[in-house]
Design a protein around this motif. Structure first.
Motif, PDB file in Angstrom:
ATOM      1  N   THR A 193       5.309  -9.845 -15.440  1.00  0.00           N
ATOM      2  CA  THR A 193       5.682  -8.444 -15.330  1.00  0.00           C
ATOM      3  C   THR A 193       4.894  -7.537 -16.265  1.00  0.00           C
ATOM      4  O   THR A 193       4.999  -6.327 -16.165  1.00  0.00           O
ATOM      5  CB  THR A 193       7.179  -8.276 -15.613  1.00  0.00           C
ATOM      6  N   ASP A 194       4.113  -8.082 -17.157  1.00  0.00           N
ATOM      7  CA  ASP A 194       3.306  -7.233 -18.028  1.00  0.00           C
ATOM      8  C   ASP A 194       1.835  -7.325 -17.594  1.00  0.00           C
ATOM      9  O   ASP A 194       1.377  -8.355 -17.109  1.00  0.00           O
ATOM     10  CB  ASP A 194       3.472  -7.616 -19.501  1.00  0.00           C
ATOM     11  N   ASP A 195       1.111  -6.209 -17.771  1.00  0.00           N
ATOM     12  CA  ASP A 195      -0.267  -6.114 -17.277  1.00  0.00           C
ATOM     13  C   ASP A 195      -1.198  -7.142 -17.910  1.00  0.00           C
ATOM     14  O   ASP A 195      -2.060  -7.698 -17.234  1.00  0.00           O
ATOM     15  CB  ASP A 195      -0.815  -4.706 -17.502  1.00  0.00           C
ATOM     16  N   GLU A 196      -1.035  -7.409 -19.204  1.00  0.00           N
ATOM     17  CA  GLU A 196      -1.931  -8.361 -19.871  1.00  0.00           C
ATOM     18  C   GLU A 196      -1.833  -9.754 -19.245  1.00  0.00           C
ATOM     19  O   GLU A 196      -2.842 -10.400 -18.960  1.00  0.00           O
ATOM     20  CB  GLU A 196      -1.624  -8.435 -21.366  1.00  0.00           C
ATOM     21  N   ALA A 231      -4.679   0.095  -8.122  1.00  0.00           N
ATOM     22  CA  ALA A 231      -5.965   0.666  -8.514  1.00  0.00           C
ATOM     23  C   ALA A 231      -6.275   0.430  -9.995  1.00  0.00           C
ATOM     24  O   ALA A 231      -7.407   0.088 -10.349  1.00  0.00           O
ATOM     25  CB  ALA A 231      -5.998   2.161  -8.202  1.00  0.00           C
ATOM     26  N   ASP A 232      -5.270   0.580 -10.875  1.00  0.00           N
ATOM     27  CA  ASP A 232      -5.513   0.392 -12.310  1.00  0.00           C
ATOM     28  C   ASP A 232      -5.905  -1.045 -12.634  1.00  0.00           C
ATOM     29  O   ASP A 232      -6.872  -1.284 -13.360  1.00  0.00           O
ATOM     30  CB  ASP A 232      -4.275   0.788 -13.129  1.00  0.00           C
ATOM     31  N   LEU A 233      -5.157  -2.013 -12.102  1.00  0.00           N
ATOM     32  CA  LEU A 233      -5.506  -3.417 -12.347  1.00  0.00           C
ATOM     33  C   LEU A 233      -6.866  -3.753 -11.732  1.00  0.00           C
ATOM     34  O   LEU A 233      -7.658  -4.491 -12.326  1.00  0.00           O
ATOM     35  CB  LEU A 233      -4.435  -4.355 -11.785  1.00  0.00           C
ATOM     36  N   GLU A 279       0.820  -1.209   0.000  1.00  0.00           N
ATOM     37  CA  GLU A 279       0.000   0.000   0.000  1.00  0.00           C
ATOM     38  C   GLU A 279       0.859   1.268   0.000  1.00  0.00           C
ATOM     39  O   GLU A 279       0.617   2.199  -0.764  1.00  0.00           O
ATOM     40  CB  GLU A 279      -0.915  -0.030   1.223  1.00  0.00           C
ATOM     41  N   ARG A 280       1.895   1.294   0.817  1.00  0.00           N
ATOM     42  CA  ARG A 280       2.721   2.496   0.948  1.00  0.00           C
ATOM     43  C   ARG A 280       3.602   2.733  -0.262  1.00  0.00           C
ATOM     44  O   ARG A 280       3.841   3.879  -0.645  1.00  0.00           O
ATOM     45  CB  ARG A 280       3.597   2.390   2.191  1.00  0.00           C
ATOM     46  N   MET A 281       4.121   1.657  -0.878  1.00  0.00           N
ATOM     47  CA  MET A 281       5.065   1.819  -1.980  1.00  0.00           C
ATOM     48  C   MET A 281       4.380   1.904  -3.343  1.00  0.00           C
ATOM     49  O   MET A 281       5.028   2.193  -4.332  1.00  0.00           O
ATOM     50  CB  MET A 281       6.084   0.675  -1.981  1.00  0.00           C
ATOM     51  N   GLY A 282       3.097   1.623  -3.413  1.00  0.00           N
ATOM     52  CA  GLY A 282       2.385   1.762  -4.677  1.00  0.00           C
ATOM     53  C   GLY A 282       2.752   0.738  -5.726  1.00  0.00           C
ATOM     54  O   GLY A 282       2.745   1.033  -6.922  1.00  0.00           O
ATOM     55  N   PHE A 283       3.061  -0.486  -5.306  1.00  0.00           N
ATOM     56  CA  PHE A 283       3.380  -1.527  -6.271  1.00  0.00           C
ATOM     57  C   PHE A 283       2.163  -1.879  -7.116  1.00  0.00           C
ATOM     58  O   PHE A 283       1.023  -1.709  -6.695  1.00  0.00           O
ATOM     59  CB  PHE A 283       3.890  -2.786  -5.561  1.00  0.00           C
ATOM     60  N   VAL A 284       2.388  -2.401  -8.313  1.00  0.00           N
ATOM     61  CA  VAL A 284       1.319  -2.746  -9.245  1.00  0.00           C
ATOM     62  C   VAL A 284       0.622  -4.039  -8.836  1.00  0.00           C
ATOM     63  O   VAL A 284      -0.601  -4.139  -8.861  1.00  0.00           O
ATOM     64  CB  VAL A 284       1.880  -2.886 -10.686  1.00  0.00           C
ATOM     65  N   TYR A 285       1.396  -5.029  -8.431  1.00  0.00           N
ATOM     66  CA  TYR A 285       0.851  -6.364  -8.196  1.00  0.00           C
ATOM     67  C   TYR A 285       1.721  -7.090  -7.186  1.00  0.00           C
ATOM     68  O   TYR A 285       2.933  -6.923  -7.170  1.00  0.00           O
ATOM     69  CB  TYR A 285       0.858  -7.128  -9.522  1.00  0.00           C
ATOM     70  N   GLY A 286       1.106  -7.880  -6.363  1.00  0.00           N
ATOM     71  CA  GLY A 286       1.840  -8.711  -5.427  1.00  0.00           C
ATOM     72  C   GLY A 286       1.060  -9.984  -5.179  1.00  0.00           C
ATOM     73  O   GLY A 286      -0.164 -10.002  -5.295  1.00  0.00           O
ATOM     74  N   THR A 287       1.763 -11.054  -4.862  1.00  0.00           N
ATOM     75  CA  THR A 287       1.083 -12.320  -4.657  1.00  0.00           C
ATOM     76  C   THR A 287       1.921 -13.262  -3.818  1.00  0.00           C
ATOM     77  O   THR A 287       3.137 -13.127  -3.750  1.00  0.00           O
ATOM     78  CB  THR A 287       0.753 -12.991  -6.000  1.00  0.00           C
ATOM     79  N   TYR A 288       1.238 -14.211  -3.195  1.00  0.00           N
ATOM     80  CA  TYR A 288       1.917 -15.316  -2.542  1.00  0.00           C
ATOM     81  C   TYR A 288       2.374 -16.268  -3.641  1.00  0.00           C
ATOM     82  O   TYR A 288       1.603 -16.598  -4.540  1.00  0.00           O
ATOM     83  CB  TYR A 288       0.955 -16.044  -1.599  1.00  0.00           C
TER      84      TYR A 288
END
Length: 176
Positions: free
Chosen positions: A104-107, A122-124, A85-94
């Motif tokens: 690494t690509d949005d698609e 937010a975008d994803l 939340e603080r660093m604004g990463f695009v995606y994270g997962t276990y």
């Protein structure tokens, strides 16, 4: 450790990342080994891997034998959520050794099945469907202050997760 000291420690992680982004991603890797201590410690690593222009993959990794109990596991997940939340990463997962590497690509991210623990920015979230994610039939879905969504489907990351199949089926059936 008091709240002020905890905030100062996490601020240093942000400063480290800012310095890392200035370095050449072709020749630089960053691994930070930490000891997380909610009740008693267990070691974990914060791994930053450059993958494309202005992008990196972030991993918080520990070994299951290092997690002393479910309370510590949940506190560790909460710490990962705070960092995301603080660093604004695009995606994270276990992930574990049985999962493919994090795309690494949005698609590809949009087409990857949800994992037991998943963070979307937010975008994803908007592309996948905010209400859809927040209405999953099992586990926990939470909207974050940065507009992203945090999904915590199972509390047992190492012993199987039948709820995950239910959530994946729901998201597949409700896709556009």
């Amino acid at each position: 450790m008091n709240e002020s000291a905890q905030f100062e420690c996490t601020e240093h992680i942000g400063e480290i990342l800012e310095e890392y982004y200035k370095l050449d991603p072709e020749t630089t890797a960053l691994i930070v080994s930490l000891d997380f201590k909610p009740n008693r410690g267990f070691p974990f690593k914060l791994i930053i891997r450059p993958v494309a222009e202005d992008r990196c993959r972030v991993e918080l990794r520990t070994h299951r034998n290092s997690v002393p109990d479910s309370e510590s596991h949940d506190a560790f997940v909460e710490a990962a959520k705070e960092l995301f939340e603080r660093m604004g990463f695009v995606y994270g997962t276990y992930t574990n050794e049985n999962n493919p590497v994090v795309p690494t690509d949005d698609e590809t991210l949009l087409n990857r099945p949800v994992q037991a623990i998943t963070f979307y920015n937010a975008d994803l979230t908007d592309q996948i469907g905010r209400e859809r994610l927040l209405s999953i039939p099992a586990g926990h879905a939470e909207e974050l202050s940065n507009g992203g969504v945090f999904l915590y489907i199972c509390d047992n990351q190492f012993g199987g997760c039948p709820e995950l199949d239910e959530v994946r089926q729901f998201l597949e059936e409700t896709s556009n």
